[in-house]
Every structure is written in C-alpha cells, then in structure tokens.
Scaffold this active site. Structure first.
Site, PDB file in Angstrom:
ATOM      1  N   CYS A   1       0.835  -1.197   0.000  1.00 23.95           N
ATOM      2  CA  CYS A   1       0.000   0.000   0.000  1.00 23.95           C
ATOM      3  C   CYS A   1       0.871   1.248   0.000  1.00 23.95           C
ATOM      4  O   CYS A   1       1.387   1.649   1.044  1.00 23.95           O
ATOM      5  CB  CYS A   1      -0.932  -0.002   1.209  1.00 23.95           C
ATOM      6  SG  CYS A   1      -1.947   1.486   1.301  1.00 23.95           S
TER       7      CYS A   1
ATOM      8  N   CYS B   1      -0.506   4.132   2.111  1.00 22.18           N
ATOM      9  CA  CYS B   1      -0.288   3.994   3.562  1.00 22.18           C
ATOM     10  C   CYS B   1       1.180   4.234   3.918  1.00 22.18           C
ATOM     11  O   CYS B   1       1.478   4.848   4.931  1.00 22.18           O
ATOM     12  CB  CYS B   1      -0.650   2.586   4.049  1.00 22.18           C
ATOM     13  SG  CYS B   1      -2.058   1.844   3.248  1.00 22.18           S
ATOM     14  N   ASP B   2       2.080   3.728   3.095  1.00 26.00           N
ATOM     15  CA  ASP B   2       3.493   3.667   3.499  1.00 26.00           C
ATOM     16  C   ASP B   2       4.398   4.606   2.715  1.00 26.00           C
ATOM     17  O   ASP B   2       5.610   4.634   2.966  1.00 26.00           O
ATOM     18  CB  ASP B   2       4.008   2.226   3.316  1.00 26.00           C
ATOM     19  CG  ASP B   2       3.219   1.236   4.146  1.00 26.00           C
ATOM     20  OD1 ASP B   2       2.713   1.646   5.209  1.00 26.00           O
ATOM     21  OD2 ASP B   2       3.096   0.064   3.747  1.00 26.00           O
TER      22      ASP B   2
END
Ligand code: NAP
Length: 311
Positions: free
Chosen positions: A137, A140-141
């Site tokens: 992701c 997200c990261d």
C-alpha cells in the site's frame, strides 16, 4: 449473544459494494446488518489516494473521502455496521447462519461483498520482510520511502496509480514488470512514461528479496535473456493483482477455480437467498462504479427474494 435476533439481510464486507447494498436495503426497510472485519469500512478503496474514474467527482476524490461519504450516507438511512471477521455461512433454506468470530448471526438473506486482497510474489525473503521495506500500500506507506530508491512490481492500474503517487516521496522508482507492455489504462501509462522519477525494467521478475533487518536488495531476472542482477534498494512495493476474499464461503456457494463467487444475472449465488457483489464475484470489470452497481442490484434482488418467502 446474537442468536436471538433474525435479520432480513446480512451484508458481509463494507467496501463500495457492501455500503451501497446497505444503503439500498435500509431504504427498502429491510432489517439489515453489515459486518466488516476492519475497524473502518471502505475496503481496498480506502487506500486509493485519488480516484478519477468514479463519476460525479471532476478533479477526482480520495478513496478515504469517497468511502466516508458512502458510509455516512448509508448510516443516514439506519444501516448498522458491526466489526468482526466472518468465518463461514450456511443455510440452504429460509434461515441462514453467519458464523462470526464472536458468535453466530441469523438472517434470511446474505450479500457477500468481501472484495479481494493483494497477491504476494511468493519469493524468498518476502514473508520475512513484509512491513520492513515490503509494502502492499503506497498510500499507507509512501512517506516511509521518502528520498529512497524503491522497486515497484506490477503493470496494472493499481501498480501505475501507486507508482505515480510514490514519485511524490521516492528518489527513484524502478517498475519491474514481467512483460514489455503494461496492463494499466492508457492514461495512466502515459503519465508514468512521462514521469522522470520512474524507470521501467521490462520482462523482469523479482527472484528473491534480501536484507538483514529491512529490505536492502533484490535479485531481478530478465525473462528474455535469463540474466540475473542484484539491485540495491530500500524498499519494494508489490501490486500484482488480487485474490478474492472468499475462503469463508468455500463449500457454501459455488466458486470458480480462482475462488471468485459465481452469480447469475441477479447476482444470486448457487444458494437461493445468498448473493455476491463487487470484486469477490466473477465478473468482467472490477471498479468502484461496477461494485456500486452490484451492491444496488444485490440488495434489490435480496428484497425480491424476501418478498417471495412471505406467507
Ligand atoms: P491486475 O489488473 O490483475 O494487474 C496485475 C499486474 O500484476 C499485471 O500487470 C500482471 O502482469 C502482474 N502480475 C500478476 N502476477 C504477477 C506475478 N506473480 N509476478 C509479477 N507480476 C505479476 O491487478 P490490479 O492492478 O490490482 O487491478 C485489479 C482490478 O482493479 C482491475 O480490474 C483494475 O482495472 C481495477 N483497478 C482499477 C483502477 C482504476 O480504474 N483507477 C485502479 C486500481 C485497480 P500481466 O500484465 O503480465 O498479467
């Protein structure tokens, strides 16, 4: 604890398909419960940093915002959402059981809208380094890869969208793709080809991921020449498709060999009163717009099914 209540409809999974089914079902005054295993509904869509092909939002909308809107719209009409993982479904007659980690729920119809989860590469080093430089992701990261050199694996829509997003953070991004043409939509391809931070390594696969505590390198194999090179990197992002989240439904309804739930034109599965909607079912196009259409159809079909049950 839950076995006293009987719902008209239980929706399993709270992505675009499930939330739309919830909206339609509550507006049809069905006693409905939506079960979602993650703390926040929204499914995979919540990870999309920008959605440009869902009609009604010129300029795009973030996945998180779109899903918050879908959730609050469904809640406005009384949709009840409960947290927890579903372990199985049973029931070939009027009454159906949803096996839940905290006890069973009973209902007269079910919509399965559990979506799909990211595939893994299945190479040496992957399991050990997930969360330590391997991510599924970018949204997200992404920040963790600030000013880093990373590899991104895959050539589909998700891979190209994530690649474009990651260029905000990374120093350099190498897209590793097993063929020499991308699967992604042309508009995404064009943007990726024009982006100076993105390099393409065609006909190439990851053979192994290495690093002591975090990702430090990857072995890359050129499928045409057979040549294997070691590349020093700080991270790997993997977007090589998804698999349906249908394990819990195995044996209960018919699946295709890849695990997608088979439905008829009304989205009913092989079991009367159990419907499937969105990415978890076998279909041509997996998009938010088609998931939303599925959710509406499945809820309407469930309503018609329930009407037939009435004495
Ligand atoms: P996808 O379309 O299935 O693409 C997966 C990519 O990974 C393909 O390029 C595939 O290569 C590659 N791949 C698969 N297995 C591999 C392996 N073992 N090793 C290396 N590469 C591998 O998956 P997706 O991009 O996640 O998209 C899933 C669905 O969601 C699609 O229907 C897509 O259109 C949709 N989606 C749409 C949007 C949008 O419209 N904005 C955004 C995201 C996703 P090959 O090309 O060689 O098969």
């Amino acid at each position: 604890m839950n076995d006293q209540e009987v719902y008209d409809l239980i929706i399993i999974g709270g992505g675009p398909a499930g939330l739309t089914a919830g909206l339609y079902a509550t507006r049809a005054k069905l006693k409905t419960l939506l079960l979602e295993k993650l703390p926040l509904p929204g499914g995979q869509t919540i990870n999309a940093w920008m959605i440009e092909n869902y009609p009604g939002f010129p300029g795009g909308i973030s996945g998180q915002e779109l899903m918050q809107k879908m959730e609050s719209q469904a809640r406005e009409f009384g949709l009840v959402i409960a947290a927890g993982d579903v372990k199985g479904v049973t029931g070939n007659g009027g009454m159906k059981r949803v096996v839940h980690e905290e006890g069973d729920y009973w209902c007269r119809s079910i919509i399965v809208s559990t979506g799909a989860t990211p595939n893994r590469l299945g190479v040496k080093g992957e399991e050990r380094l997930i969360g330590k430089g391997i991510s599924f992701c970018g949204t997200c990261d992404g920040f963790f890869f600030k000013d880093k050199d990373v590899i991104l694996v895959g050539g589909g829509d998700t891979a190209m969208e994530e690649a474009l997003f990651l260029t905000r953070f990374v120093r350099h991004l190498s897209v590793v793709h097993r063929r020499d043409t991308l699967r992604a939509a042309k508009v995404l391809q064009e943007r990726a080809f024009q982006n100076p931070k993105i390099e393409f390594l065609w006909d190439t696969v990851v053979e192994e991921i290495g690093g002591e505590k975090t990702v430090e390198k990857a072995l890359l194999k050129n499928l045409k020449t057979g040549e294997i090179v070691e590349k020093n990197i700080d991270g790997i992002l993997i977007f090589v498709g998804t698999k349906p989240s249908s394990d819990f439904a195995q044996g209960a309804v018919d699946l295709d060999p890849r695990g997608y739930i088979l439905t008829d034109e009304n989205l009913e599965t092989s079991v009367p009163g159990i419907f499937a909607a969105g990415d978890v079912r076998k279909k041509l196009l997996r998009q938010i717009s088609t998931a939303v259409g599925d959710g509406a159809t499945a809820a309407y079909a469930a309503e018609k099914y329930l009407e037939k049950l009435k004495p």
